[in-house]
Scaffold this motif. Structure first.
Motif, PDB file in Angstrom:
ATOM      1  N   PHE A 146       5.403   9.110 -11.334  1.00  0.00           N
ATOM      2  CA  PHE A 146       6.491   8.820 -12.261  1.00  0.00           C
ATOM      3  C   PHE A 146       6.042   9.009 -13.708  1.00  0.00           C
ATOM      4  CE2 PHE A 146       7.815   6.425  -8.505  1.00  0.00           C
ATOM      5  CZ  PHE A 146       9.110   6.868  -8.386  1.00  0.00           C
ATOM      6  N   GLY A 147       6.567  10.037 -14.357  1.00  0.00           N
ATOM      7  CA  GLY A 147       6.310  10.279 -15.786  1.00  0.00           C
ATOM      8  C   GLY A 147       4.930  10.782 -16.112  1.00  0.00           C
ATOM      9  N   GLY A 148       4.163  11.215 -15.123  1.00  0.00           N
ATOM     10  CA  GLY A 148       2.793  11.660 -15.374  1.00  0.00           C
ATOM     11  C   GLY A 148       2.709  13.146 -15.672  1.00  0.00           C
ATOM     12  N   ASP A 149       1.454  13.675 -15.776  1.00  0.00           N
ATOM     13  CA  ASP A 149       1.223  15.069 -16.102  1.00  0.00           C
ATOM     14  C   ASP A 149       1.192  15.972 -14.871  1.00  0.00           C
ATOM     15  OD1 ASP A 149       1.046  14.423 -18.759  1.00  0.00           O
ATOM     16  OD2 ASP A 149      -1.124  14.106 -18.700  1.00  0.00           O
ATOM     17  N   LYS A 150       1.142  15.455 -13.712  1.00  0.00           N
ATOM     18  CA  LYS A 150       0.979  16.254 -12.491  1.00  0.00           C
ATOM     19  C   LYS A 150       2.228  17.051 -12.177  1.00  0.00           C
ATOM     20  CE  LYS A 150      -2.392  13.180 -10.435  1.00  0.00           C
ATOM     21  NZ  LYS A 150      -2.710  12.320  -9.357  1.00  0.00           N
TER      22      LYS A 150
ATOM     23  N   LYS B 269       0.834  -1.203   0.000  1.00  0.00           N
ATOM     24  CA  LYS B 269       0.000   0.000   0.000  1.00  0.00           C
ATOM     25  C   LYS B 269       0.870   1.255   0.000  1.00  0.00           C
ATOM     26  CE  LYS B 269      -3.839  -2.198   2.403  1.00  0.00           C
ATOM     27  NZ  LYS B 269      -4.614  -2.279   3.641  1.00  0.00           N
ATOM     28  N   ILE B 270       1.912   1.257   0.813  1.00  0.00           N
ATOM     29  CA  ILE B 270       2.822   2.404   0.876  1.00  0.00           C
ATOM     30  C   ILE B 270       3.487   2.618  -0.476  1.00  0.00           C
ATOM     31  CG2 ILE B 270       4.993   3.228   1.879  1.00  0.00           C
ATOM     32  CD1 ILE B 270       4.086   1.789   4.503  1.00  0.00           C
ATOM     33  N   ASP B 271       3.922   1.540  -1.110  1.00  0.00           N
ATOM     34  CA  ASP B 271       4.562   1.635  -2.427  1.00  0.00           C
ATOM     35  C   ASP B 271       3.600   2.271  -3.433  1.00  0.00           C
ATOM     36  OD1 ASP B 271       6.620   0.909  -4.498  1.00  0.00           O
ATOM     37  OD2 ASP B 271       4.955  -0.326  -5.221  1.00  0.00           O
ATOM     38  N   LYS B 272       2.352   1.832  -3.441  1.00  0.00           N
ATOM     39  CA  LYS B 272       1.360   2.369  -4.375  1.00  0.00           C
ATOM     40  C   LYS B 272       1.116   3.858  -4.102  1.00  0.00           C
ATOM     41  CE  LYS B 272      -3.202   1.570  -6.246  1.00  0.00           C
ATOM     42  NZ  LYS B 272      -4.440   0.822  -6.197  1.00  0.00           N
ATOM     43  N   GLN B 273       0.970   4.221  -2.842  1.00  0.00           N
ATOM     44  CA  GLN B 273       0.751   5.623  -2.490  1.00  0.00           C
ATOM     45  C   GLN B 273       1.944   6.481  -2.881  1.00  0.00           C
ATOM     46  OE1 GLN B 273       0.007   5.355   1.714  1.00  0.00           O
ATOM     47  NE2 GLN B 273      -2.200   5.021   1.455  1.00  0.00           N
ATOM     48  N   LEU B 274       3.130   5.999  -2.623  1.00  0.00           N
ATOM     49  CA  LEU B 274       4.337   6.744  -2.956  1.00  0.00           C
ATOM     50  C   LEU B 274       4.436   6.976  -4.460  1.00  0.00           C
ATOM     51  CD1 LEU B 274       6.983   8.038  -2.097  1.00  0.00           C
ATOM     52  CD2 LEU B 274       8.053   5.782  -2.288  1.00  0.00           C
ATOM     53  N   ARG B 275       4.152   5.945  -5.231  1.00  0.00           N
ATOM     54  CA  ARG B 275       4.206   6.094  -6.686  1.00  0.00           C
ATOM     55  C   ARG B 275       3.169   7.102  -7.187  1.00  0.00           C
ATOM     56  NH1 ARG B 275       7.509   2.360  -9.145  1.00  0.00           N
ATOM     57  NH2 ARG B 275       8.280   0.759  -7.725  1.00  0.00           N
ATOM     58  N   GLU B 276       1.993   7.122  -6.564  1.00  0.00           N
ATOM     59  CA  GLU B 276       0.972   8.103  -6.948  1.00  0.00           C
ATOM     60  C   GLU B 276       1.425   9.514  -6.594  1.00  0.00           C
ATOM     61  OE1 GLU B 276      -2.598   6.821  -4.993  1.00  0.00           O
ATOM     62  OE2 GLU B 276      -2.897   5.135  -6.387  1.00  0.00           O
ATOM     63  N   ILE B 277       2.011   9.685  -5.418  1.00  0.00           N
ATOM     64  CA  ILE B 277       2.495  11.004  -4.985  1.00  0.00           C
ATOM     65  C   ILE B 277       3.607  11.497  -5.900  1.00  0.00           C
ATOM     66  CG2 ILE B 277       3.753  12.209  -3.142  1.00  0.00           C
ATOM     67  CD1 ILE B 277       2.205  10.354  -1.155  1.00  0.00           C
ATOM     68  N   MET B 278       4.543  10.613  -6.224  1.00  0.00           N
ATOM     69  CA  MET B 278       5.676  11.019  -7.044  1.00  0.00           C
ATOM     70  C   MET B 278       5.311  11.095  -8.518  1.00  0.00           C
ATOM     71  SD  MET B 278       8.798   9.127  -5.105  1.00  0.00           S
ATOM     72  CE  MET B 278      10.030  10.033  -5.998  1.00  0.00           C
TER      73      MET B 278
END
Length: 100
Positions: A96-100, A85-94
């Protein structure tokens, strides 16, 4: 029986407890200083025999043969679902390669 050239682990006593310095903690002074070393066996031997090995860094070491073909048996423990869960949340926050 271990054969010359086998990868093995040996055990030796570097210093007996009475040979250790007084500058270490008292409980440590009571224990022998031990060493476990891996290397290539220089002669055929049985478990428990005193042998010589050549280490990966080409040192010669002597000790009692305790294991043939040693391998690591440690782990990082059992699966922890929260880490996924932490890994998934971290990837969403960071993002990677997205438009945010």
């Amino acid at each position: 029986m271990a054969k010359k050239g086998d990868w093995v682990r040996i055990h030796s006593i570097v210093l007996k407890s009475n040979e250790r310095t007084a500058k270490i903690p008292a409980d440590t002074q009571k224990c022998d200083l031990e060493m476990w070393t891996k290397g290539f066996l220089t002669e055929d031997a049985e478990i428990g025999d005193e042998v010589t090995v050549i280490t990966a860094s080409s040192r010669k070491e002597k000790g009692k043969l305790i294991e043939v073909n040693p391998y690591y048996t440690h782990s990082y423990g059992k699966f922890v679902p929260e880490i996924v869960k932490i890994d998934k949340q971290l990837r969403e926050i960071m993002d990677f390669g997205g438009d945010k």
